[in-house]
Structures are given as C-alpha cells and as structure tokens.
Write a protein that holds these residues in place. Structure first.
Motif, mmCIF file in Angstrom:
data_model
loop_
_atom_site.group_PDB
_atom_site.id
_atom_site.type_symbol
_atom_site.label_atom_id
_atom_site.label_comp_id
_atom_site.label_asym_id
_atom_site.label_seq_id
_atom_site.Cartn_x
_atom_site.Cartn_y
_atom_site.Cartn_z
ATOM 1 N N ALA A 188 -28.575 -54.692 -5.348
ATOM 2 C CA ALA A 188 -29.163 -53.685 -4.468
ATOM 3 C C ALA A 188 -30.385 -54.268 -3.762
ATOM 4 O O ALA A 188 -31.046 -55.163 -4.300
ATOM 5 N N ALA A 219 -34.053 -54.949 -2.852
ATOM 6 C CA ALA A 219 -35.207 -54.881 -3.748
ATOM 7 C C ALA A 219 -36.015 -53.597 -3.558
ATOM 8 O O ALA A 219 -36.483 -52.994 -4.529
ATOM 9 N N GLU A 220 -36.173 -53.166 -2.316
ATOM 10 C CA GLU A 220 -37.004 -51.987 -2.044
ATOM 11 C C GLU A 220 -36.342 -50.673 -2.508
ATOM 12 O O GLU A 220 -37.021 -49.674 -2.696
ATOM 13 N N LEU A 221 -35.059 -50.684 -2.726
ATOM 14 C CA LEU A 221 -34.360 -49.472 -3.134
ATOM 15 C C LEU A 221 -34.777 -49.004 -4.521
ATOM 16 O O LEU A 221 -34.950 -47.815 -4.763
ATOM 17 N N PHE A 222 -35.017 -49.902 -5.421
ATOM 18 C CA PHE A 222 -35.395 -49.546 -6.789
ATOM 19 C C PHE A 222 -36.733 -50.158 -7.183
ATOM 20 O O PHE A 222 -36.956 -50.480 -8.343
ATOM 21 N N ALA A 223 -37.617 -50.315 -6.229
ATOM 22 C CA ALA A 223 -38.928 -50.909 -6.506
ATOM 23 C C ALA A 223 -39.717 -49.998 -7.440
ATOM 24 O O ALA A 223 -39.688 -48.774 -7.332
ATOM 25 N N ALA A 224 -40.432 -50.629 -8.375
ATOM 26 C CA ALA A 224 -41.270 -49.873 -9.304
ATOM 27 C C ALA A 224 -42.464 -49.341 -8.552
ATOM 28 O O ALA A 224 -43.006 -49.983 -7.642
ATOM 29 N N ASP A 225 -42.886 -48.114 -8.920
ATOM 30 C CA ASP A 225 -44.082 -47.537 -8.276
ATOM 31 C C ASP A 225 -45.307 -48.327 -8.684
ATOM 32 O O ASP A 225 -45.496 -48.660 -9.844
#
Length: 153
Positions: free
Chosen positions: A144, A146-152
């Motif tokens: 996917a 990287a920005e789709l599931f980036a940690a907050d």
C-alpha cells in the motif's frame, strides 16, 4: 500400503493399547505442584502428527476427494493449523469429561477438513507424487502507499 492399526490389531508380541484412552489417562502423569500442568504427551509437532494425528484421524486420501501432502512440514499454513491442533489437544486431553469430544468437534474436524480440502493448502500435492514444488503458494500483493497507513505523529 498399510493402514493404521485398529483396536485389537497388534504386531506379534505387542500388548494391545487403547491409544485414545492412553492419551487421556492422567494416572501416568508424574507428580506435579498444584496448578501446574503435566508435561505434553507429544513433545514436538512432528511427534504429534506422526504418532497420533495421522493414525487417529486417518482417511484414505488416495481414493477419496481429500488431499494430503507427505511433506506437510513444507507448508507454513499447514504448520500453523497443525500446531493449533497439537496445542489444543495437549490442553483438552486433561479434561476427563468432554475434553476429547470438544477437541474432535471444535478443532480436529474443523482444521483437518480445511487441511485435506482438495482446493486447500495441499492442492497439487498427492500421496503418490508427493509435494508440488511447482505451485506458487503465495498470494500476490502490492504494498500500500506509505501515506495510506502512516502512523499519526
């Protein structure tokens, strides 16, 4: 081809043993501290599969719609299911009332059904021709973004 021994079928000079009962007997468990579980009946997954599971849950996979790989240990998905069967057996065998029934119904029947399904884990493998080394056993996946599931932050 030999089939597993049934109750009453023993080699000459060998004492008949009720293997299911032997697995569930607690009398032969060494003394232990209260609350401490006895040692496992089968020390390794291979021992469990070879000495118990395949004999007790035997199905003629050569003439049925079931399938099995003689090199089951080459299938990570099979190892996970067989390990689950081993662990649940070791726990439930200690319940003298319904443990083995629960294990058969909730664990063995379910996982063995999936393991031996002709379109399942061992698809392409067979008793006579062995493990299918040509089949790709990985589900393809594209990572996917990287920005789709980036940690907050």
């Amino acid at each position: 081809m030999t089939s597993p021994r049934g109750v009453g079928e023993w080699a000459e000079g060998e004492e008949p043993v009720d293997t299911i009962g032997a697995e569930l007997e607690l009398e032969d468990v060494p003394d232990q501290a209260p609350g401490e579980e006895p040692p496992p009946r089968y020390a390794t997954l291979d021992d469990f599969v070879q000495e118990f599971l395949l004999e007790m849950l035997w199905t003629d996979v050569e003439v049925s719609s079931k399938t099995w790989c003689p090199e089951w240990w080459r299938h990570p998905a099979a190892i996970v299911r067989l390990e689950a069967l081993h662990r649940s057996f070791e726990h439930l065998r200690l319940d003298p009332a319904t443990g083995i029934s629960v294990w058969l119904r909730d664990h063995a029947d379910y996982h063995m059904g999936l393991l031996t399904d002709p379109n399942g884990i061992f698809k392409g493998c067979a008793i006579k021709k062995g493990h299918d080394t040509e089949r790709d056993r990985v589900i393809p996946s594209t990572p996917a973004p990287a920005e789709l599931f980036a940690a907050d932050d």
